[in-house]
Design a protein around this motif. Structure first.
Motif, short mmCIF file in Angstrom:
data_model
loop_
_atom_site.label_atom_id
_atom_site.label_comp_id
_atom_site.label_asym_id
_atom_site.label_seq_id
_atom_site.Cartn_x
_atom_site.Cartn_y
_atom_site.Cartn_z
N GLY A 344 64.39 -24.28 -30.03
CA GLY A 344 63.37 -23.51 -30.74
C GLY A 344 63.19 -22.10 -30.19
N ARG A 345 63.70 -21.82 -28.99
CA ARG A 345 63.66 -20.46 -28.46
C ARG A 345 64.73 -19.63 -29.15
NH1 ARG A 345 63.23 -23.65 -23.38
NH2 ARG A 345 61.19 -23.26 -22.41
N VAL A 346 64.33 -18.61 -29.88
CA VAL A 346 65.29 -17.79 -30.63
C VAL A 346 66.15 -17.00 -29.64
CG1 VAL A 346 65.54 -15.88 -32.25
CG2 VAL A 346 63.85 -17.68 -32.68
N LEU A 347 67.46 -16.97 -29.89
CA LEU A 347 68.42 -16.32 -29.00
C LEU A 347 68.88 -14.99 -29.57
CD1 LEU A 347 70.61 -19.45 -28.15
CD2 LEU A 347 68.65 -18.55 -26.86
N ASP A 348 69.08 -14.01 -28.69
CA ASP A 348 69.61 -12.72 -29.14
C ASP A 348 71.14 -12.79 -29.22
OD1 ASP A 348 70.59 -12.45 -26.53
OD2 ASP A 348 69.01 -11.07 -25.91
N TYR A 358 60.17 -17.80 -31.65
CA TYR A 358 60.59 -19.20 -31.78
C TYR A 358 60.94 -19.54 -33.22
CZ TYR A 358 58.57 -19.32 -27.15
OH TYR A 358 58.30 -19.05 -25.84
N ALA A 359 61.56 -20.69 -33.40
CA ALA A 359 61.89 -21.19 -34.73
C ALA A 359 61.63 -22.69 -34.77
CB ALA A 359 63.35 -20.91 -35.08
N THR A 360 61.30 -23.19 -35.94
CA THR A 360 61.12 -24.63 -36.12
C THR A 360 61.47 -25.01 -37.55
OG1 THR A 360 59.62 -26.49 -35.71
CG2 THR A 360 58.68 -24.58 -36.84
N GLY A 361 61.73 -26.30 -37.77
CA GLY A 361 62.06 -26.78 -39.10
C GLY A 361 63.51 -26.52 -39.47
N TRP A 362 63.78 -26.44 -40.75
CA TRP A 362 65.16 -26.32 -41.23
C TRP A 362 65.81 -25.01 -40.84
CZ3 TRP A 362 65.29 -28.71 -46.87
CH2 TRP A 362 65.14 -30.10 -46.77
N ILE A 363 65.04 -23.94 -40.67
CA ILE A 363 65.63 -22.67 -40.24
C ILE A 363 66.07 -22.76 -38.78
CG2 ILE A 363 63.53 -21.52 -39.42
CD1 ILE A 363 66.39 -19.96 -41.55
N HIS A 373 60.50 -36.01 -40.23
CA HIS A 373 61.30 -35.67 -39.05
C HIS A 373 60.94 -34.29 -38.51
CE1 HIS A 373 64.50 -38.57 -40.84
NE2 HIS A 373 63.65 -39.20 -40.06
N THR A 374 60.29 -33.49 -39.34
CA THR A 374 59.93 -32.13 -38.93
C THR A 374 58.91 -32.15 -37.80
OG1 THR A 374 60.31 -31.47 -41.23
CG2 THR A 374 59.18 -29.90 -39.84
N LYS A 375 58.12 -33.21 -37.68
CA LYS A 375 57.12 -33.30 -36.62
C LYS A 375 57.77 -33.27 -35.24
CE LYS A 375 53.45 -35.75 -39.10
NZ LYS A 375 52.58 -36.95 -39.11
N GLY A 376 58.79 -34.09 -35.04
CA GLY A 376 59.47 -34.11 -33.76
C GLY A 376 60.12 -32.79 -33.44
N ASP A 377 60.65 -32.16 -34.46
CA ASP A 377 61.28 -30.86 -34.30
C ASP A 377 60.24 -29.82 -33.87
OD1 ASP A 377 63.70 -29.27 -34.73
OD2 ASP A 377 62.54 -28.28 -36.29
N ALA A 378 59.09 -29.84 -34.51
CA ALA A 378 58.02 -28.90 -34.15
C ALA A 378 57.52 -29.16 -32.73
CB ALA A 378 56.86 -29.02 -35.14
N LEU A 379 57.49 -30.43 -32.32
CA LEU A 379 57.02 -30.76 -30.97
C LEU A 379 57.90 -30.10 -29.92
CD1 LEU A 379 55.16 -32.31 -29.07
CD2 LEU A 379 56.68 -34.29 -29.33
#
Length: 456
Positions: A344-348, A358-363, A373-379
Motif C-alpha cells: 500500500g506504500r506508493v513507490l516512486d 498510499y493506495a488501497t483496493g483494486w488500484i 476482500h477489500t477489507k483485508g487489503d485496506a487493513l
C-alpha cells in the motif's frame, strides 16, 4: 502532533470507505488519543463507487452493503466531498498541502484488452461500458443499442454472468430495481433470444460465485443450457473441487443443468467451457465469433486442440477483467493497471516509498476478489500508514476549512454528505409511486444541483 491527523482519501467506493473506517478504529491511534480528520473525495457527486455503478441493478442483496458504508460515512471524523475530480480540479501537491497522508482508492474502471483479430469491429464491446450504461453512470452516454438476436459474452467471472443475465432478461423484470427509464427502454428494444458465454478453461476453473451462477437460472422465460461435452475434469480440477466448496457447488450445479430435459423457454443462455476466442468475425461489423476447442493438461491448465468452431453472433461483449486508469502525478503500471506499491506504500520510479502517499483496493492490487476482500487489503494499507505517521511531511494548511476554500476558489461545485442524503431522499421519492426503493437520477448536473440544494 496536537492537531488532528489529516488524511485525504481519493475514491469513495468500498476500498476508500473501509480504509477510513479502519483508521477510526486503529488502536494505535485511538489508544494514544490521536484525533483524526478524514476527507473522502470522489469525482462523482455520489458516494459508494462500484456498489452504485458496478453492481447489476437486479442484485439488491449485494447493494445492501451500502447500509454498512453509510454508517461509516456518518462518523463525525469523516467528511465526504463529491464532484471533486482529482487530476482535473486538484494535483498531488494540493493534497499534500492539506493532508498529512493521502490514500488513493480509485478502483478499476477500464476493460482489459483482448488482442484478437476483429475485436474492434462495430458490435464488439467492453463489459465495463455496458455495465456503466445499465447502471446509469452519469459520465457515459445514455443510449445503448443491444444488437442482434444472438450475442456472445467472453469471460467466466461474475461480471460476465452479470452481463449475460442482463442481456437475456426481459426488460420489464428489471422494473422493480433502480434502473432509469432510458435503460429500461434500451433493454425493452432488444431482440436477443440467445446469449452464449465462452470460458477458456474448464468448469472447475470458472471464477463466478455460486450465487451469481444460480441466478442465471432464476429468470422468467430464460433457459440455461450447458453442454455435456464441455465437462472435462483432470486431476487438477478434481483437486480444486475437493479443496473449495465454492468450486464443488459450481460443478454440481452445472452438472445438474447439463443432464436435465429442455424447458423450451423463449430465450436461452448457453454456457460454453473449454472454448478460447481467437477471432471476431465480420467485415463491416460483427457477424460471428471463432473459438478454439481447448483441453485440460492434468493440472487445471489448458492447451489448444487445433479444432475451431464458428458461432453466429451479431455482438460480442468481452468481460475478461478490469484495469485501473493512470493517476495524475503518480507512477503507473500500465500492464497490471495499478499504482506501484509495497503493502500500500506508493513507490516512486526508483521503487522507494513516497512519504505519506498510499493506495488501497483494486488500484493497489488489481481487480481480484469480491467486495468483502477489500477489507483485508485496506487493513494492510492502514497498518502501514499508521506505522509511518511519524515520518509524514506535515501538511502546511491542515485546517478542514482551508481545503473547502481551495475548492471554492477554483469554482468546484462540490457536494457533501448532507447533500448526498438529500439526493438519496429524492431518488427514493421517485421510486415510491412505482413501489420501488429508488429510481436513480441520471444527469450529473441534476445530481449536483439536488445535492447542493439549488433550484432547477
Amino acid at each position: 502532533m496536537t492537531r488532528p491527523l489529516r488524511v485525504g482519501i481519493v475514491g469513495s467506493g468500498p476500498a476508500g470507505i473501509y480504509a477510513a473506517d479502519l483508521l477510526t478504529k486503529d488502536d494505535t491511534l485511538t489508544g494514544s488519543g490521536t484525533p483524526l480528520s478524514i476527507d473522502i473525495l470522489d469525482k462523482l457527486p455520489s458516494p459508494y463507487g462500484l456498489v452504485r455503478y458496478g453492481v447489476a441493478p437486479d442484485h439488491p442483496r449485494i447493494k445492501q452493503i451500502q447500509a454498512a458504508l453509510h454508517k461509516v460515512l456518518d462518523k463525525p471524523e469523516i467528511r465526504f466531498l463529491g464532484n471533486v475530480n482529482y487530476g482535473v480540479d486538484l494535483k498531488l501537491e494540493d493534497l499534500r498541502r492539506h493532508y498529512d497522508a493521502v490514500i488513493f482508492a480509485t478502483g478499476s474502471d477500464r476493460d482489459r484488452p483482448l488482442d484478437i483479430p476483429g475485436i474492434d469491429l462495430p458490435g464488439s464491446h467492453g463489459a465495463a461500458d455496458f455495465v456503466f450504461w445499465y447502471d446509469s453512470h452519469p459520465d457515459v452516454a445514455d443510449t445503448w443499442k443491444v444488437e442482434g438476436s444472438s450475442v456472445a459474452v467472453i469471460g467466466a467471472g461474475n461480471v460476465a454472468v452479470d452481463v449475460a443475465r442482463i442481456l437475456a432478461k426481459h426488460a420489464d423484470d428489471l422494473l422493480e430495481t433502480d434502473i432509469t427509464d432510458n435503460v429500461h427502454q434500451g433493454l425493452l428494444a432488444k431482440q436477443v433470444t440467445d446469449v452464449h458465454v465462452f470460458a477458456r478453461r474448464g468448469i472447475a476453473q470458472a471464477k463466478f460465485t455460486p450465487m451469481e451462477l444460480r441466478e442465471l437460472d432464476r429468470q422468467p422465460g430464460v433457459e440455461v443450457i450447458v453442454y455435456p461435452e464441455d465437462f472435462e475434469l483432470d486431476e487438477g480440477s478434481l483437486a480444486a473441487i475437493e479443496e473449495s466448496n465454492q468450486i464443488k457447488t459450481n460443478v454440481k450445479v452445472l452438472q445438474n443443468w447439463a443432464i436435465r430435459d429442455p424447458k423450451g423457454e423463449p430465450r436461452r443462455l448457453h454456457l460454453h467451457f473449454l472454448h478460447r476466442p481467437v477471432e471476431v468475425l465480420g467485415s463491416d461489423r460483427v457477424t460471428g465469433l471463432r473459438t478454439e476447442r481447448m483441453e485440460l493438461t492434468g493440472d487445471g491448465n489448458v492447451r489448444g486442440t487445433g479444432e475451431f468452431v464458428d458461432h453466429e453472433v451479431q455482438a460480442v461483449y468481452r468481460a475478461i477483467g478490469y484495469l485501473g486508469s493512470p493517476v495524475a502525478d503518480l507512477p503507473f503500471d500500465e500492464e497490471r493497471g495499478i499504482i506501484p506499491n509495497d503493502g500500500g506504500r506508493v513507490l516512486d520510479l526508483d521503487n522507494a516509498p513516497i512519504p505519506g502517499v498510499y493506495a488501497t483496493g483494486w488500484i493497489k492490487r488489481g481487480p481480484v476478489g469480491l467486495i468483502g476482500h477489500t477489507k483485508g487489503d485496506a487493513l494492510e494499507t492502514v497498518t502501514n500508514l499508521v506505522a509511518d505517521r511519524a515520518s509524514f511531511p506535515a501538511a502546511s494548511e491542515p485546517e478542514p476549512e482551508a481545503f473547502l476554500r481551495l475548492l471554492e476558489e477554483r469554482g468546484v461545485p462540490y457536494t457533501t454528505w448532507e447533500g448526498w442524503q438529500r439526493l438519496e431522499a429524492h431518488e427514493e421519492s421517485l421510486g415510491e409511486p412505482q413501489g420501488r426503493k429508488r429510481v436513480k437520477v441520471l444527469s450529473r448536473e441534476e445530481m449536483t444541483r439536488i445535492c447542493r440544494g439549488e433550484e432547477g
